[in-house]
Structures are given as C-alpha cells and as structure tokens.
Design a protein around this motif. Sequence first.
Motif, PDB file in Angstrom:
ATOM      1  N   GLU A  34       1.066  -1.149   0.087  1.00 47.33           N
ATOM      2  CA  GLU A  34       0.026   0.000  -0.032  1.00 47.33           C
ATOM      3  C   GLU A  34       0.837   1.222   0.033  1.00 47.33           C
ATOM      4  O   GLU A  34       1.070   1.839   1.041  1.00 47.33           O
ATOM      5  CB  GLU A  34      -0.790   0.053   1.140  1.00 47.33           C
ATOM      6  N   ASP A  60       5.461  -5.119  -3.477  1.00 50.06           N
ATOM      7  CA  ASP A  60       4.704  -6.523  -3.375  1.00 50.06           C
ATOM      8  C   ASP A  60       5.685  -7.285  -2.864  1.00 50.06           C
ATOM      9  O   ASP A  60       6.489  -8.040  -3.800  1.00 50.06           O
ATOM     10  CB  ASP A  60       3.993  -6.827  -4.396  1.00 50.06           C
ATOM     11  N   ALA A  84       6.143  -7.344   6.658  1.00 44.52           N
ATOM     12  CA  ALA A  84       4.925  -7.455   5.875  1.00 44.52           C
ATOM     13  C   ALA A  84       4.339  -8.994   6.493  1.00 44.52           C
ATOM     14  O   ALA A  84       5.143  -9.787   6.538  1.00 44.52           O
ATOM     15  CB  ALA A  84       5.340  -7.352   4.629  1.00 44.52           C
ATOM     16  N   ILE A  91       0.294 -11.124   6.575  1.00 40.59           N
ATOM     17  CA  ILE A  91      -1.268 -11.068   6.682  1.00 40.59           C
ATOM     18  C   ILE A  91      -1.683 -11.927   7.666  1.00 40.59           C
ATOM     19  O   ILE A  91      -1.032 -12.973   7.973  1.00 40.59           O
ATOM     20  CB  ILE A  91      -1.810 -11.281   5.106  1.00 40.59           C
TER      21      ILE A  91
HETATM   22  N1  LIG Z   1      -1.025  -7.311  15.468  1.00 46.33           N
HETATM   23  C1  LIG Z   1      -0.284  -8.279  16.067  1.00 46.33           C
HETATM   24  O1  LIG Z   1      -0.867  -8.791  17.297  1.00 46.33           O
HETATM   25  C2  LIG Z   1       0.778  -9.296  15.555  1.00 46.33           C
HETATM   26  C3  LIG Z   1       1.252 -10.241  16.706  1.00 46.33           C
HETATM   27  C4  LIG Z   1       2.146 -10.973  16.424  1.00 46.33           C
HETATM   28  C5  LIG Z   1       3.236 -10.658  15.075  1.00 46.33           C
HETATM   29  N2  LIG Z   1       2.714  -9.673  14.125  1.00 46.33           N
HETATM   30  C6  LIG Z   1       3.255  -9.618  13.036  1.00 46.33           C
HETATM   31  O2  LIG Z   1       3.750  -8.346  12.816  1.00 46.33           O
HETATM   32  C7  LIG Z   1       3.779  -7.858  11.304  1.00 46.33           C
HETATM   33  C8  LIG Z   1       3.057  -6.558  10.986  1.00 46.33           C
HETATM   34  O3  LIG Z   1       1.844  -6.741  11.468  1.00 46.33           O
HETATM   35  P1  LIG Z   1       0.730  -5.380  11.741  1.00 46.33           P
HETATM   36  O4  LIG Z   1       0.220  -6.069  12.899  1.00 46.33           O
HETATM   37  O5  LIG Z   1       1.435  -4.228  11.878  1.00 46.33           O
HETATM   38  O6  LIG Z   1      -0.471  -5.659  10.621  1.00 46.33           O
HETATM   39  P2  LIG Z   1      -0.564  -4.569   9.551  1.00 46.33           P
HETATM   40  O7  LIG Z   1      -1.674  -5.075   8.799  1.00 46.33           O
HETATM   41  O8  LIG Z   1      -0.804  -3.245  10.134  1.00 46.33           O
HETATM   42  O9  LIG Z   1       0.943  -4.467   8.577  1.00 46.33           O
HETATM   43  C9  LIG Z   1       1.086  -5.324   7.854  1.00 46.33           C
HETATM   44  C10 LIG Z   1       1.610  -4.802   6.737  1.00 46.33           C
HETATM   45  O10 LIG Z   1       2.019  -5.748   5.581  1.00 46.33           O
HETATM   46  C11 LIG Z   1       1.719  -5.090   4.363  1.00 46.33           C
HETATM   47  N3  LIG Z   1       1.602  -6.189   3.366  1.00 46.33           N
HETATM   48  C12 LIG Z   1       0.574  -7.109   3.337  1.00 46.33           C
HETATM   49  N4  LIG Z   1       0.838  -8.061   2.263  1.00 46.33           N
HETATM   50  C13 LIG Z   1       1.987  -7.539   1.751  1.00 46.33           C
HETATM   51  C14 LIG Z   1       2.660  -7.789   0.469  1.00 46.33           C
HETATM   52  N5  LIG Z   1       2.311  -8.651  -0.423  1.00 46.33           N
HETATM   53  N6  LIG Z   1       4.070  -6.918   0.032  1.00 46.33           N
HETATM   54  C15 LIG Z   1       4.121  -5.743   0.993  1.00 46.33           C
HETATM   55  N7  LIG Z   1       3.474  -5.407   1.842  1.00 46.33           N
HETATM   56  C16 LIG Z   1       2.449  -6.183   2.149  1.00 46.33           C
HETATM   57  C17 LIG Z   1       0.448  -4.354   4.581  1.00 46.33           C
HETATM   58  O11 LIG Z   1       0.044  -3.398   3.591  1.00 46.33           O
HETATM   59  C18 LIG Z   1       0.546  -3.860   6.079  1.00 46.33           C
HETATM   60  O12 LIG Z   1       1.063  -2.336   5.946  1.00 46.33           O
HETATM   61  C19 LIG Z   1       3.382  -9.222  10.663  1.00 46.33           C
HETATM   62  O13 LIG Z   1       4.206  -9.953  10.154  1.00 46.33           O
HETATM   63  C20 LIG Z   1       2.525  -9.777  11.617  1.00 46.33           C
HETATM   64  O14 LIG Z   1       2.288 -11.134  11.327  1.00 46.33           O
HETATM   65  C21 LIG Z   1       1.269  -8.884  14.673  1.00 46.33           C
END
Ligand SMILES: NC(=O)c1ccc[n+]([C@@H]2O[C@H](COP(=O)([O-])OP(=O)(O)OC[C@H]3O[C@@H](n4cnc5c(N)ncnc54)[C@H](O)[C@@H]3O)[C@@H](O)[C@H]2O)c1
Length: 261
Positions: A37, A61, A89, A91
């Motif tokens: 994004e 991406d 990054a 999902i």
């Molecule tokens: N939120 C939580 O509780 C949590 C807990 C443990 C781990 N995580 C990890 O932290 C990381 C960040 O997640 P978050 O919680 O900030 O969620 P988020 O959805 O806010 O951030 C994820 C980002 O990845 C980007 N993204 C998705 N697909 C992509 C692609 N194909 N290419 C490039 N960018 C892409 C999205 O646009 C987004 O900005 C992830 O790896 C997630 O698994 C999150």
Amino acid sequence: MIGIDMTGRVTLITGAGGGIADVFAKAAAKVYVADLEIEDAKAKAGQLREKGLQALAVGLDVTKKEEIYSLVDRIVKEDGKIDHLINCAGISYNKPYMESTDDEFRSILEVNLISVHNCCQAVLQQMIPRKEGKIVNILSASSRMGSDFFSHYSSSKFGLLGLTQSIGLAAARHNINVNGICPGLIETGLGEKQGGGLIQQMSRHSGKSQDVLRENLRRSIPLRRFQSGEDIGHMALFLCSDLAKNITCQAINVCGGMRMN
Ligand SMILES: NC(=O)c1ccc[n+]([C@@H]2O[C@H](COP(=O)([O-])OP(=O)(O)OC[C@H]3O[C@@H](n4cnc5c(N)ncnc54)[C@H](O)[C@@H]3O)[C@@H](O)[C@H]2O)c1
C-alpha cells in the motif's frame, strides 16, 4: 551512557513498518518504508520526514521476486549498501480451522514465509561480500503455539521460525546476524483486508462483544497490557546494534509474558 546511534546506517523495512520505522528513524538510520500500500508507506515516511528524520516510501509487493531484487539494486545504487533488513510485511486470516481453505493457506505462506526467503536472499547477496549486516524477521507468539482460530497464520509463523534459524546459520559464517521477534498482541489492521481483524472476527464467531473479548485477551497477558509497534521496534533496534553482536538464530518474545518458550 549506552545509546544506540544508527547514523549512516540504511534500514529496509517491509510492511509499512508501524512503530519499527519510527524507532529506526529516531535512531538516525535512513529508513526505506516498503509496502504494498504505497499510500500507507508515503504517509509513514512523510510523518517521519516532517520530524526531520530520514525516511523514503517505496511500493513493494513482497510476493513479487523481481520487485524485491529491483528495490535492493536501487537502494544499493543510491546508498551503497543495506545494513538492516526488517521483514515485517504479513497477513492473517482469522477464522476456525474447519472453515480454512487451500487458497488461504497458499496465500499466507506466500506472503508470510516465501517472501521472507526471497527478501533475505536478495539482501544477503549484497551483505555477504561486505561481511556485515543484520536481519530481523517479525514472527509471532503464534510461532510457538497453534490456534484453532488462525491455523494458517500459525503454520506460516512456525515455518518462519525455522527459516530464521536456518538463514541465521547460513549467514553466521559471514558475520551476519539473523534473528526473529515474537510479538504478542498489538492492535493493528492485521487481517482486516483478509475478511476481518482478530477481535472483530472472534466476536462474530463467539457472539461476545468486541469489548469483552479485548478485555479477556488483555487479562490473558501477565503484564496486563497489549504491545505497541514501538515495543517491537526497540527490540529490533537492539538486535541490529553492536550490543547484540553475539546474538543470532534467536526468536525473542516481546509479549508481556504470554509465552515463555
Ligand atoms: N498485530 C499483532 O498482534 C501481531 C502479533 C504478532 C506478530 N505480528 C506480525 O507483525 C507484522 C506486522 O503486522 P501488523 O500487525 O502491523 O499488521 P498490519 O496489517 O498493520 O501491517 C502489515 C503490513 O504488511 C503489508 N503487506 C501485506 N501484504 C504485503 C505484500 N504482499 N507486500 C508488501 N507489503 C504487504 C500491509 O500492507 C501492511 O502495511 C506481521 O508480520 C504480523 O504477522 C502482529
């Protein structure tokens, strides 16, 4: 006084970076905020530049290998090197296992696991000749415990733990450190584009209100608070610093005590 100063260092963060980009920019690194994004990446980089920090937004991406390689080439042409790669990054699909589909499993493995392998290989090709560099992969508390409610996510993050250890071993002989961070719970947009965020979907499936579920989750954390992006950024900054030069192949929990393994 011990401080962490990243002046002259170049940091590439996949995923808009949340608090991780803020922490590295505040430590004076030049930060590339790379996200699918581009508008989110531009917003984050713009906020940081307004504070006088160095940040650039790039569209990426992570499932497109050619895009990864061309971004790495571009950064190396502009800055001569990449010092830190933070693979953030990711999902998530939030739904019971019996409703999970093959396509969901394939797409989550593509984004959360295979793309990290591609990003690491691309960046290691330029780190190895310099015999210097740090990689941090964002894993999860779900790298260490399965879940009926996000089995595909947990599978991808267990895989990423193994990949982190393996790349760490391959990189160690080149003086490059590779580690993971296992965050607990951070309230973000994770999963929203895949059908709904964790609390929203738990509420839909359980019939309990989102407030009740949020409070139950909070109480399940020994320190009784959710984590923030900055909490994860601080650990990433430490792992990328000389203070952590003898730490590699590890996965560090930043989860308020939710996991102890
Ligand atoms: N939120 C939580 O509780 C949590 C807990 C443990 C781990 N995580 C990890 O932290 C990381 C960040 O997640 P978050 O919680 O900030 O969620 P988020 O959805 O806010 O951030 C994820 C980002 O990845 C980007 N993204 C998705 N697909 C992509 C692609 N194909 N290419 C490039 N960018 C892409 C999205 O646009 C987004 O900005 C992830 O790896 C997630 O698994 C999150």
